[in-house]
Enzyme design. Sequence first.
Site, PDB file in Angstrom:
ATOM      1  N   GLU A  11      -7.224   8.314   6.710  1.00  0.00           N
ATOM      2  CA  GLU A  11      -7.519   8.837   8.048  1.00  0.00           C
ATOM      3  C   GLU A  11      -8.002  10.285   8.085  1.00  0.00           C
ATOM      4  O   GLU A  11      -7.287  11.179   8.582  1.00  0.00           O
ATOM      5  CB  GLU A  11      -6.275   8.708   8.935  1.00  0.00           C
ATOM      6  CG  GLU A  11      -5.739   7.312   9.044  1.00  0.00           C
ATOM      7  CD  GLU A  11      -4.541   7.203   9.986  1.00  0.00           C
ATOM      8  OE1 GLU A  11      -4.062   8.240  10.474  1.00  0.00           O
ATOM      9  OE2 GLU A  11      -4.094   6.083  10.238  1.00  0.00           O
ATOM     10  N   GLU A  49      -3.120  -0.417   8.201  1.00  0.00           N
ATOM     11  CA  GLU A  49      -1.923   0.001   8.946  1.00  0.00           C
ATOM     12  C   GLU A  49      -1.989  -0.590  10.339  1.00  0.00           C
ATOM     13  O   GLU A  49      -3.033  -0.538  10.995  1.00  0.00           O
ATOM     14  CB  GLU A  49      -1.855   1.532   9.133  1.00  0.00           C
ATOM     15  CG  GLU A  49      -1.403   2.302   7.931  1.00  0.00           C
ATOM     16  CD  GLU A  49      -1.313   3.802   8.184  1.00  0.00           C
ATOM     17  OE1 GLU A  49      -0.995   4.232   9.313  1.00  0.00           O
ATOM     18  OE2 GLU A  49      -1.584   4.542   7.224  1.00  0.00           O
ATOM     19  N   TYR A  80      -3.480   1.552  16.051  1.00  0.00           N
ATOM     20  CA  TYR A  80      -2.225   1.636  16.796  1.00  0.00           C
ATOM     21  C   TYR A  80      -2.389   1.412  18.300  1.00  0.00           C
ATOM     22  O   TYR A  80      -1.556   0.797  18.929  1.00  0.00           O
ATOM     23  CB  TYR A  80      -1.550   2.996  16.546  1.00  0.00           C
ATOM     24  CG  TYR A  80      -1.023   3.093  15.129  1.00  0.00           C
ATOM     25  CD1 TYR A  80       0.234   2.617  14.804  1.00  0.00           C
ATOM     26  CD2 TYR A  80      -1.816   3.601  14.102  1.00  0.00           C
ATOM     27  CE1 TYR A  80       0.707   2.657  13.505  1.00  0.00           C
ATOM     28  CE2 TYR A  80      -1.352   3.656  12.789  1.00  0.00           C
ATOM     29  CZ  TYR A  80      -0.092   3.176  12.502  1.00  0.00           C
ATOM     30  OH  TYR A  80       0.377   3.203  11.211  1.00  0.00           O
ATOM     31  N   HIS A 125      -2.919  11.043   1.172  1.00  0.00           N
ATOM     32  CA  HIS A 125      -2.369  10.787   2.503  1.00  0.00           C
ATOM     33  C   HIS A 125      -1.785  12.116   3.008  1.00  0.00           C
ATOM     34  O   HIS A 125      -0.588  12.248   3.217  1.00  0.00           O
ATOM     35  CB  HIS A 125      -1.328   9.664   2.437  1.00  0.00           C
ATOM     36  CG  HIS A 125      -1.041   8.986   3.746  1.00  0.00           C
ATOM     37  ND1 HIS A 125      -1.110   7.617   3.925  1.00  0.00           N
ATOM     38  CD2 HIS A 125      -0.671   9.483   4.943  1.00  0.00           C
ATOM     39  CE1 HIS A 125      -0.787   7.309   5.165  1.00  0.00           C
ATOM     40  NE2 HIS A 125      -0.512   8.431   5.817  1.00  0.00           N
ATOM     41  N   ARG A 162       0.850  -1.189   0.000  1.00  0.00           N
ATOM     42  CA  ARG A 162       0.000   0.000   0.000  1.00  0.00           C
ATOM     43  C   ARG A 162       0.888   1.243   0.000  1.00  0.00           C
ATOM     44  O   ARG A 162       1.752   1.386   0.872  1.00  0.00           O
ATOM     45  CB  ARG A 162      -0.900  -0.004   1.250  1.00  0.00           C
ATOM     46  CG  ARG A 162      -1.695   1.272   1.402  1.00  0.00           C
ATOM     47  CD  ARG A 162      -2.586   1.301   2.638  1.00  0.00           C
ATOM     48  NE  ARG A 162      -3.165   2.636   2.723  1.00  0.00           N
ATOM     49  CZ  ARG A 162      -3.204   3.398   3.811  1.00  0.00           C
ATOM     50  NH1 ARG A 162      -2.764   2.943   4.970  1.00  0.00           N
ATOM     51  NH2 ARG A 162      -3.706   4.607   3.769  1.00  0.00           N
ATOM     52  N   ASN A 205      -6.965   1.426  10.204  1.00  0.00           N
ATOM     53  CA  ASN A 205      -5.605   1.588  10.724  1.00  0.00           C
ATOM     54  C   ASN A 205      -5.692   1.604  12.247  1.00  0.00           C
ATOM     55  O   ASN A 205      -6.477   2.375  12.819  1.00  0.00           O
ATOM     56  CB  ASN A 205      -4.994   2.913  10.256  1.00  0.00           C
ATOM     57  CG  ASN A 205      -4.907   3.006   8.745  1.00  0.00           C
ATOM     58  OD1 ASN A 205      -5.089   2.016   8.032  1.00  0.00           O
ATOM     59  ND2 ASN A 205      -4.624   4.200   8.243  1.00  0.00           N
TER      60      ASN A 205
HETATM   61  C1  BG6 Z   1      -0.953   6.907  10.871  1.00  0.00           C
HETATM   62  C2  BG6 Z   1      -0.574   7.515   9.548  1.00  0.00           C
HETATM   63  O1  BG6 Z   1      -1.796   7.769  11.560  1.00  0.00           O
HETATM   64  O2  BG6 Z   1       0.006   6.579  11.752  1.00  0.00           O
HETATM   65  C3  BG6 Z   1       0.875   7.323   9.179  1.00  0.00           C
HETATM   66  O3  BG6 Z   1      -1.393   7.077   8.518  1.00  0.00           O
HETATM   67  C4  BG6 Z   1       1.740   7.537  10.396  1.00  0.00           C
HETATM   68  O4  BG6 Z   1       1.199   8.154   8.115  1.00  0.00           O
HETATM   69  C5  BG6 Z   1       1.378   6.525  11.454  1.00  0.00           C
HETATM   70  O5  BG6 Z   1       3.091   7.497  10.093  1.00  0.00           O
HETATM   71  C6  BG6 Z   1       2.080   6.707  12.785  1.00  0.00           C
HETATM   72  O6  BG6 Z   1       1.749   7.961  13.246  1.00  0.00           O
HETATM   73  P1  BG6 Z   1       1.977   8.760  14.576  1.00  0.00           P
HETATM   74  O7  BG6 Z   1       0.656   9.342  14.878  1.00  0.00           O
HETATM   75  O8  BG6 Z   1       2.545   7.816  15.559  1.00  0.00           O
HETATM   76  O9  BG6 Z   1       2.929   9.877  14.340  1.00  0.00           O
END
Ligand code: BG6
Length: 462
Positions: free
Chosen positions: A164, A351, A293, A118, A74, A291
């Site tokens: 996002e 992601e 995290y 993006h 991607r 995505n």
């Molecule tokens: C996502 C983005 O929010 O998180 C990416 O799509 C980015 O481009 C990744 O690199 C990590 O981001 P952050 O918020 O930890 O700086």
Amino acid sequence: MTAPNTFLWGAATSAFQIEGAAHTGGKGPSIWDDFCRSPGRTAPDADGAITCDHVNRYREDVALMQELNLDAYRFSISWPRVLPTGRGYVNSEGLDFYDKLVDALCDAGIVPCVTLYHWDLPSALQIELGGWENESLPQLFADYATIMYDRLGDRVRYWITLNEPWCSVDGGYFAGVHAPGIRDRARGYLAGHNLMRAHGMAVAAYRASRNNQGAISLALNSSYYFPATDSREDEAAAERGMLDFAGWFGDPIYFGDYPPEMREAYGDLLPAFSDEDARLLQKSIDFLSINYYTSELARHDASVGGMRYRREQFTDRPRTSTNWAIVPEGFRELLVWLDRRYGGLPMYVTENGIALPDHADDAGYVDDPDRVAYLRDHFAAARSAMDAGVNLCGYFVWSLLDNLEWAEGFSKRFGLIRCDFETLTRTIKASGRWYADWIARGGWADNGHGAVLDSSAAGGER
Ligand code: BG6
């Protein structure tokens, strides 16, 4: 559309973060080029001029993807590389670059998945029109998207309109820590609204294009909110938090409007969609793209305006270099929440990954067991969501390469592959080797689900 048993394991990047060549090759400036030049807005080293120099090294990068055994990749298109001022004159050198990249991927048997936006808006559209606050931006975005469908759509079958929009608004218009660096909630909701309209129009343009045999979506991002306590009030606050985060942009692209709870809470701050916008937005995704995290806690707090909850961070979890708590079980819950709310659409994790303080040895090799552990635990969480009925069809690790982490500069390393930013040498990390092995072994013993498209049609053909 058939669904063979081909789960796609991939990795993701974005144009501004890896391409370099920010001021060459006929590319126009983007709002991120400008933001990095504004004193005090970003880390001193944040600069898109070279980054990973991917524009000149893409062949080497595709070869590395092959070493990682990736099924799919991607990446995003830089709008100002194709249209230097966002509209009008087309930079053929920019278009040619993406054409060659897609060819190289297809030759390598890697399925391309293209993100159209993006975050790197052409500067001219910000300066001359006021960027996403201007109601004419959606049509300009659809025009740009059409150029890309026409040029790449014979080989690219996975499209993502926007990455996002939540981050575009939260970082760019609420906190002001991302381009264009505004701090104004009303302007943020308006920008978010036009981003939604842009998505709707770009999807309509795709479906009307001659190369419309693929699938299209929009990459959502969200934390999962756990209630801060087991009180009923906090449970309700966590659900409101989910609507405020995942639902803000998830509801429009599925139901054609923001969640009713948001409308009630924010009143006039949320603009209304015209009937035509709503019609274009409803069911405007062929798959869910998410995505992930981290996860957070939500606590009921009537003194907080809008949705009446306070966001809190987990305090008992290890943290990443970006200071995020590591919460794999929240990933499972998020996938299940999305699946329930949005009617069982096929889903792709577009992601997921971790920034760590990597240490390279003299040969540039990084042994990163914590990244392996993060991925292993999140893969297990995703598999557990599949057992709960989620139709997960693919998974893209963020990121292929260490890169420019937006306003934070080069200090946050997310890559499966180390990039030495002095020499631009690439070295596969231990996590990259682990991932290559994971893919070679077929991922989970029972993948269970297939791709949304027939793999023979998903970019493999020339
Ligand atoms: C996502 C983005 O929010 O998180 C990416 O799509 C980015 O481009 C990744 O690199 C990590 O981001 P952050 O918020 O930890 O700086």
